[in-house]
Each structure stands twice: as structure tokens, then as C-alpha cells.
Design a protein around this motif. Sequence first.
Motif, PDB file in Angstrom:
ATOM      1  N   SER A  82       0.829  -1.210   0.000  1.00  0.00           N
ATOM      2  CA  SER A  82       0.000   0.000   0.000  1.00  0.00           C
ATOM      3  C   SER A  82       0.859   1.253   0.000  1.00  0.00           C
ATOM      4  CB  SER A  82      -0.920   0.003   1.236  1.00  0.00           C
ATOM      5  OG  SER A  82      -1.814  -1.089   1.206  1.00  0.00           O
ATOM      6  N   SER A  83       1.933   1.245   0.783  1.00  0.00           N
ATOM      7  CA  SER A  83       2.786   2.433   0.864  1.00  0.00           C
ATOM      8  C   SER A  83       3.540   2.683  -0.441  1.00  0.00           C
ATOM      9  CB  SER A  83       3.773   2.292   2.022  1.00  0.00           C
ATOM     10  OG  SER A  83       4.676   1.223   1.800  1.00  0.00           O
ATOM     11  N   LYS A  84       3.775   1.633  -1.197  1.00  0.00           N
ATOM     12  CA  LYS A  84       4.464   1.783  -2.476  1.00  0.00           C
ATOM     13  C   LYS A  84       3.501   1.936  -3.652  1.00  0.00           C
ATOM     14  CE  LYS A  84       8.277  -1.099  -0.820  1.00  0.00           C
ATOM     15  NZ  LYS A  84       8.979  -2.404  -0.957  1.00  0.00           N
ATOM     16  N   ASN A  85       2.203   1.975  -3.334  1.00  0.00           N
ATOM     17  CA  ASN A  85       1.154   2.079  -4.357  1.00  0.00           C
ATOM     18  C   ASN A  85       1.224   0.907  -5.336  1.00  0.00           C
ATOM     19  OD1 ASN A  85      -1.140   3.329  -5.369  1.00  0.00           O
ATOM     20  ND2 ASN A  85       0.008   4.603  -6.811  1.00  0.00           N
ATOM     21  N   GLU A  86       1.553  -0.254  -4.790  1.00  0.00           N
ATOM     22  CA  GLU A  86       1.601  -1.472  -5.590  1.00  0.00           C
ATOM     23  C   GLU A  86       0.318  -2.278  -5.385  1.00  0.00           C
ATOM     24  OE1 GLU A  86       6.481  -2.098  -5.366  1.00  0.00           O
ATOM     25  OE2 GLU A  86       5.144  -3.421  -4.253  1.00  0.00           O
ATOM     26  N   ASN A  87       0.196  -3.376  -6.090  1.00  0.00           N
ATOM     27  CA  ASN A  87      -0.976  -4.242  -5.970  1.00  0.00           C
ATOM     28  C   ASN A  87      -1.001  -4.887  -4.580  1.00  0.00           C
ATOM     29  OD1 ASN A  87      -2.972  -6.187  -6.164  1.00  0.00           O
ATOM     30  ND2 ASN A  87      -2.349  -6.917  -8.182  1.00  0.00           N
ATOM     31  N   ASN A  88      -1.994  -4.528  -3.772  1.00  0.00           N
ATOM     32  CA  ASN A  88      -2.078  -5.094  -2.423  1.00  0.00           C
ATOM     33  C   ASN A  88      -3.197  -6.128  -2.303  1.00  0.00           C
ATOM     34  OD1 ASN A  88      -4.356  -3.498  -2.447  1.00  0.00           O
ATOM     35  ND2 ASN A  88      -3.686  -2.079  -0.857  1.00  0.00           N
ATOM     36  N   TYR A  89      -3.635  -6.642  -3.443  1.00  0.00           N
ATOM     37  CA  TYR A  89      -4.684  -7.662  -3.457  1.00  0.00           C
ATOM     38  C   TYR A  89      -4.084  -9.029  -3.135  1.00  0.00           C
ATOM     39  CZ  TYR A  89      -8.049  -4.468  -5.713  1.00  0.00           C
ATOM     40  OH  TYR A  89      -8.905  -3.432  -5.996  1.00  0.00           O
ATOM     41  N   GLU A  90      -4.957 -10.003  -2.850  1.00  0.00           N
ATOM     42  CA  GLU A  90      -4.536 -11.390  -2.734  1.00  0.00           C
ATOM     43  C   GLU A  90      -5.452 -12.236  -3.617  1.00  0.00           C
ATOM     44  OE1 GLU A  90      -6.823 -13.029   1.227  1.00  0.00           O
ATOM     45  OE2 GLU A  90      -4.979 -11.905   1.547  1.00  0.00           O
ATOM     46  N   GLY A  91      -4.919 -13.295  -4.166  1.00  0.00           N
ATOM     47  CA  GLY A  91      -5.687 -14.106  -5.112  1.00  0.00           C
ATOM     48  C   GLY A  91      -5.998 -15.494  -4.587  1.00  0.00           C
ATOM     49  N   PHE A  92      -6.965 -16.133  -5.204  1.00  0.00           N
ATOM     50  CA  PHE A  92      -7.340 -17.522  -4.916  1.00  0.00           C
ATOM     51  C   PHE A  92      -7.956 -17.685  -3.532  1.00  0.00           C
ATOM     52  CE2 PHE A  92      -6.630 -22.204  -5.125  1.00  0.00           C
ATOM     53  CZ  PHE A  92      -7.153 -22.405  -6.390  1.00  0.00           C
ATOM     54  N   GLY A  93      -8.574 -16.610  -3.038  1.00  0.00           N
ATOM     55  CA  GLY A  93      -9.255 -16.704  -1.756  1.00  0.00           C
ATOM     56  C   GLY A  93      -8.340 -16.469  -0.572  1.00  0.00           C
ATOM     57  N   THR A  94      -8.954 -16.252   0.581  1.00  0.00           N
ATOM     58  CA  THR A  94      -8.169 -15.975   1.777  1.00  0.00           C
ATOM     59  C   THR A  94      -7.476 -17.230   2.309  1.00  0.00           C
ATOM     60  OG1 THR A  94      -8.280 -15.096   4.034  1.00  0.00           O
ATOM     61  CG2 THR A  94     -10.186 -16.367   3.288  1.00  0.00           C
ATOM     62  N   ASP A  95      -6.293 -17.025   2.905  1.00  0.00           N
ATOM     63  CA  ASP A  95      -5.615 -18.139   3.585  1.00  0.00           C
ATOM     64  C   ASP A  95      -5.771 -18.001   5.100  1.00  0.00           C
ATOM     65  OD1 ASP A  95      -3.989 -15.996   4.120  1.00  0.00           O
ATOM     66  OD2 ASP A  95      -2.130 -16.929   3.432  1.00  0.00           O
ATOM     67  N   ARG A  96      -6.626 -17.102   5.519  1.00  0.00           N
ATOM     68  CA  ARG A  96      -6.888 -16.910   6.944  1.00  0.00           C
ATOM     69  C   ARG A  96      -7.916 -17.936   7.425  1.00  0.00           C
ATOM     70  NH1 ARG A  96      -6.559 -12.457  10.478  1.00  0.00           N
ATOM     71  NH2 ARG A  96      -5.899 -11.102   8.767  1.00  0.00           N
ATOM     72  N   ASP A  97      -7.790 -18.375   8.662  1.00  0.00           N
ATOM     73  CA  ASP A  97      -8.777 -19.252   9.272  1.00  0.00           C
ATOM     74  C   ASP A  97      -9.973 -18.392   9.686  1.00  0.00           C
ATOM     75  OD1 ASP A  97     -10.315 -21.040  10.663  1.00  0.00           O
ATOM     76  OD2 ASP A  97      -8.846 -21.422  12.260  1.00  0.00           O
ATOM     77  N   ILE A  98     -11.009 -18.360   8.858  1.00  0.00           N
ATOM     78  CA  ILE A  98     -12.132 -17.456   9.104  1.00  0.00           C
ATOM     79  C   ILE A  98     -13.046 -17.944  10.233  1.00  0.00           C
ATOM     80  CG2 ILE A  98     -12.120 -16.573   6.756  1.00  0.00           C
ATOM     81  CD1 ILE A  98     -14.525 -18.339   6.145  1.00  0.00           C
ATOM     82  N   TYR A  99     -12.738 -19.115  10.790  1.00  0.00           N
ATOM     83  CA  TYR A  99     -13.479 -19.611  11.941  1.00  0.00           C
ATOM     84  C   TYR A  99     -12.712 -19.390  13.245  1.00  0.00           C
ATOM     85  CZ  TYR A  99     -16.145 -21.805   8.225  1.00  0.00           C
ATOM     86  OH  TYR A  99     -16.886 -22.007   7.104  1.00  0.00           O
ATOM     87  N   ALA A 100     -11.576 -18.713  13.155  1.00  0.00           N
ATOM     88  CA  ALA A 100     -10.745 -18.485  14.340  1.00  0.00           C
ATOM     89  C   ALA A 100     -11.410 -17.481  15.276  1.00  0.00           C
ATOM     90  CB  ALA A 100      -9.367 -17.982  13.924  1.00  0.00           C
ATOM     91  N   HIS A 101     -11.035 -17.569  16.549  1.00  0.00           N
ATOM     92  CA  HIS A 101     -11.561 -16.663  17.564  1.00  0.00           C
ATOM     93  C   HIS A 101     -11.243 -15.217  17.204  1.00  0.00           C
ATOM     94  CE1 HIS A 101     -13.044 -15.623  21.529  1.00  0.00           C
ATOM     95  NE2 HIS A 101     -11.927 -14.980  21.816  1.00  0.00           N
ATOM     96  N   HIS A 102     -12.234 -14.336  17.314  1.00  0.00           N
ATOM     97  CA  HIS A 102     -12.120 -12.896  17.068  1.00  0.00           C
ATOM     98  C   HIS A 102     -11.955 -12.548  15.592  1.00  0.00           C
ATOM     99  CE1 HIS A 102     -11.457 -10.537  21.048  1.00  0.00           C
ATOM    100  NE2 HIS A 102     -12.501 -11.321  21.095  1.00  0.00           N
ATOM    101  N   HIS A 103     -12.207 -13.479  14.694  1.00  0.00           N
ATOM    102  CA  HIS A 103     -12.200 -13.108  13.279  1.00  0.00           C
ATOM    103  C   HIS A 103     -13.365 -12.153  13.024  1.00  0.00           C
ATOM    104  CE1 HIS A 103     -11.237 -13.517   9.032  1.00  0.00           C
ATOM    105  NE2 HIS A 103     -12.530 -13.579   8.806  1.00  0.00           N
ATOM    106  N   ILE A 104     -13.122 -11.141  12.213  1.00  0.00           N
ATOM    107  CA  ILE A 104     -14.100 -10.073  11.982  1.00  0.00           C
ATOM    108  C   ILE A 104     -14.864 -10.327  10.682  1.00  0.00           C
ATOM    109  CG2 ILE A 104     -14.377  -7.585  11.553  1.00  0.00           C
ATOM    110  CD1 ILE A 104     -11.682  -7.233  13.076  1.00  0.00           C
ATOM    111  N   PHE A 105     -16.176 -10.181  10.756  1.00  0.00           N
ATOM    112  CA  PHE A 105     -17.030 -10.229   9.573  1.00  0.00           C
ATOM    113  C   PHE A 105     -17.799  -8.917   9.481  1.00  0.00           C
ATOM    114  CE2 PHE A 105     -16.698 -14.589  11.136  1.00  0.00           C
ATOM    115  CZ  PHE A 105     -16.295 -15.278   9.994  1.00  0.00           C
ATOM    116  N   ILE A 106     -17.794  -8.285   8.324  1.00  0.00           N
ATOM    117  CA  ILE A 106     -18.554  -7.058   8.119  1.00  0.00           C
ATOM    118  C   ILE A 106     -19.749  -7.384   7.240  1.00  0.00           C
ATOM    119  CG2 ILE A 106     -18.507  -4.723   7.134  1.00  0.00           C
ATOM    120  CD1 ILE A 106     -15.433  -4.841   7.815  1.00  0.00           C
ATOM    121  N   ASN A 107     -20.924  -7.069   7.733  1.00  0.00           N
ATOM    122  CA  ASN A 107     -22.157  -7.404   7.015  1.00  0.00           C
ATOM    123  C   ASN A 107     -22.394  -6.396   5.882  1.00  0.00           C
ATOM    124  OD1 ASN A 107     -22.785  -9.608   8.716  1.00  0.00           O
ATOM    125  ND2 ASN A 107     -23.642  -8.216  10.248  1.00  0.00           N
ATOM    126  N   ASN A 108     -22.246  -6.883   4.677  1.00  0.00           N
ATOM    127  CA  ASN A 108     -22.448  -5.998   3.526  1.00  0.00           C
ATOM    128  C   ASN A 108     -23.934  -5.833   3.226  1.00  0.00           C
ATOM    129  OD1 ASN A 108     -22.044  -8.890   2.669  1.00  0.00           O
ATOM    130  ND2 ASN A 108     -22.891  -8.038   0.769  1.00  0.00           N
TER     131      ASN A 108
END
Length: 518
Positions: A82-108
Motif C-alpha cells: 500500500s505504501s508503495k502504491n503497488e498491488n495489495n490484493y490477494e488471489g485464490f481466496g483468503t488463507d486466513r482461518d475465518i473460523y478463528a476466535h475474534h475473526h471479523i465479519f462485516i455485514n455488507n
Amino acid sequence: MDTILTFLSSISWWLWIIIVLIFIALRDIFQKNHTISHNFPIVGHIRYWFESIGPEIRQYFVANNREELPFNRIERGWIYASSKNENNYEGFGTDRDIYAHHHIFINNAMMPYEVKGDHPHVKDKSFLPCAKVMGEYNKRKRPYRPASVINVSAMSFGSLSAKAVESINKGVKMADAYHNTGEGGLSPYHSYGGDVVFHFGTGYFGVRAEDGGFSMEKMVKLVEDNPFVRAIEVKLSQGAKPGKGGVLPGAKITPEIAKIRGVEVGKTVLSPPNHKAFSNVPELLDFVETIAEATGLPVGIKAAIGKLEQWEELADIMVKTGKGPDFISVDGGEGGTGAAPPSFADHVSLPWVYGFTDLYKLFQDKGLSERIVFIGSGKLGFPAKAAMAFAMGADVINVAREAMMSIGCIQAQICHTNKCPAGVATQNKWLQNGIDPTLKSVRAAQYFKSFRKELVEITHAAGYEHPCELKMSDVEVNVDDRNLSQELDSTYGYIKTPVPFNGIQSLKDCLHLGGAKK
């Protein structure tokens, strides 16, 4: 003599190596400081060498992308890109454990907020001022609406290098953010045009009287001489070591630091746990009001949160008198740039989400939440975490380590040794020379702009124009196995007070935006 030199020159190079190793082995055997070296001569040194480079090996070769603390590789990578104004995206889905304690979900929302033709976000997608005005309720002479919802937290010159502070200050000017001085005083490196929040603690550096107490005369002069100072923050405690004082060794007090901090060259200075200017809550409130009256600026307090009895006393006095701090910075017990004993950094004071919850509920119950600008600080420098903070009631986010990473910090975690390899947290001139403020300031500014742009996009996805509109029901966190995710109001037991908001355009037209500097 010639005979000796001839003999020495006749010895083969490999024999010299053996001789050196024998001397090392003898030294290891007869020394008593290191048991491993004594018991395993020569070989023991290899063990100590591997131990010394262990953090680097784990960071670069062993730990996975989401494993490290305090910031994992994915988080650091997002800041760097982000600071270098480069591509800060990630591909092929998240590698985060979305069922982990305190994982954040924002209701769109089913349909996101629509940005129309004349909206400020059409021209500048990162335009995102604070929805509240510091000092407005208390009718300060110079109210201040921060022009950015993300700003730089308290980090002193002395803890950070001159070039690091210069880079950050130039960056916040480009990004229309503000720069908190930290308790080391207002240095020339804070004076490159960025808005400044002057911060002081028990050492009163920069506004210090000869007896080590607070000097109102120096405070008034500092504000008059530096019109870019927009607000004043009194530090009660910090997340890294709440309730613990500090020592500035005389060896570190150069003529430059002595001038900035108002202390003597070469003389050790103590920052005690307690303030001299006040000793109880009523005196604290009087102190805040006296500074605000003398300077005309909004005055706030910063603290890590633990016990609430004195906070409740403060709230009761605010209700009774109609006076009080214009803003409160809530620092998370996660610790930050301040070096601290592990017992303090790991165990004393609450993490941000718990501390903020307790404090916000207390002030909300007293009917004070609309009067105060709440500032969140504690690993919130990522858009999703910031969205959660705004949904909980924060009005502004302060970042410290994230700002350091935007100008090159590599999380070596040796800030307290004066050996920072990136030149950010050191006074070593050679290491500092690796920082080019012209380049790094642009990167700091771009980090802030990228952060705000993504936070705006998340806000729009949730159906709102400004993150101040986010409700606690808009964000969920994983809490336990029985009910894996709950909305914030259920998790933390309160409903955020709605923030008055009449559209981004009204913020852009505000007379107090950026301290009315434009």
C-alpha cells in the motif's frame, strides 16, 4: 627476531586455524560465564550463533503467512504494498482461518452506497475526515476537525530517528493527517508542515519547568510559536507499560535532545509514574481546562484502560460541571513502540477491544459519548479492524507501528537496542542514512491514502457514506463454539451512540477541517 618470523611464516594456513581453535577451546574451558561453551568448547559458539539469528530464520523461513506476532507477513505485506502504491490484493481466496476466535465479519448491504457525480469521493476516493470536531462542545477558541480518520500515534523523537520523524511528518502533510509528537517534545523534525498534536507525559518534555514540573508559560509559547499545533494530549498511561515510569540515561541526552526536551546535557532524567501537575481526578480536570483556556486548543487525555473507578469519577464531574477533555485516546494493552518489561507488555491493562468497550459504555451511560472524540490505538491500522473500531464508537484511528512499517520498518523487534537495521528506531547516524525522507514521506502518505480508500470502500459495501455510520450490528466476530459469531452489540453488551452526520460534503465544507488552515 628473523628466526622467529621465518618460523611463523613457515606454518601452514590450516595449522594457524588449528592453533586459533585451540586457543578458543582453552578460553571456553577456563571461563565460567557460559555453561554450554565450557562443556562443549568451540561447538557451543555455534549454538549461541544460531540462537542469535533464530528470529530471522523463523521470520523468513519457518513461520507461515499468518503466524507471526505482533504483525504477520500478510499484514506487513499489505502495508508495504500500500505504501508503495503497488498491488495489495490477494488471489485464490483468503488463507486466513475465518473460523478463528475474534475473526471479523462485516455485514455488507444488498445494494452498496451509491457515489453520485458531485460527491467528494468522485474526485478523491481517500477523502475521509473525522465526523466530529475536537473542542466543539466545550467551545474552545480553535476547534479542530481532523482531516483524516487515520493519523500517527504518539512516537517521540529520540525513540525514532530524526529522518524517520521527518519522513512521517512530511507524509502526514501530503495525506492531510496529523502527527502526534509523543512525549519527547516538539522537535524540528515535527515541523515540516503536517498538523501536530502535542503530547506530553510526566516528564513534561518541551514544557518542562526547572524543577521538573509543568510550565504553562512554555506551553503557551510553544503553541504561539508553532501554529501547526492543533491539539494537546496529556498522557496518563500507555499500552506498553501503564503505571510505569521511565528513565532517560544521561549518555543519550545530546545537546539537541536536551534543547528539545528542556533538560540538561548528559544528566539522567526520570519520568515518574505520576504527574506533578495533578494528583487526583478533579485536579486533572482543572489542569485540562486551564491548558485549554490558556492555549485555545482542544485538550485530551490518553490512557490504557484497567480499573474504572477513577474514570467514573471523571465522568460524574463532567456531567456536573459541563467541562472535561475534548478527546480521549484509548491505548490498547497490546503494547506498541514503547520498550517495556514483558510482565507489563503482556499482562498490564486491557487489550483495545475490551478497554474501549468498558470506557465507552461508562461514558455512554452518563450521556457523554457525543461530547467526546474517541481515538482508538492498538493494531487498528488495517481497514477491517478500523471498521470494527468505528462500529464500536471510535471516531479516529491512531497508528504507530503501521506508520513505521510504511517507511521501512521490518519488524526486527530490536527497537530498544538502538540497532534498528532499517534506521527507524535508532539514533545511529549510519543506520539513519538508509532513510531517504523524500521517498519515505511519499510512502507514508500513500499508506494513509490506501487505508482510507479501502475503509471507504468497506463502508460503501455496508451501505453507508462514512464509517461513523457503522452500527455494531454491522460487524460480527467469532466468539465461541456454541454461537460461532455474534454481532458486536451482543458480544460487548452495548449499542453505539449514533454520530451526527450530514454527509461527506458537510465535512468538506466545515470551517474547522484541518484546523481551518485552508
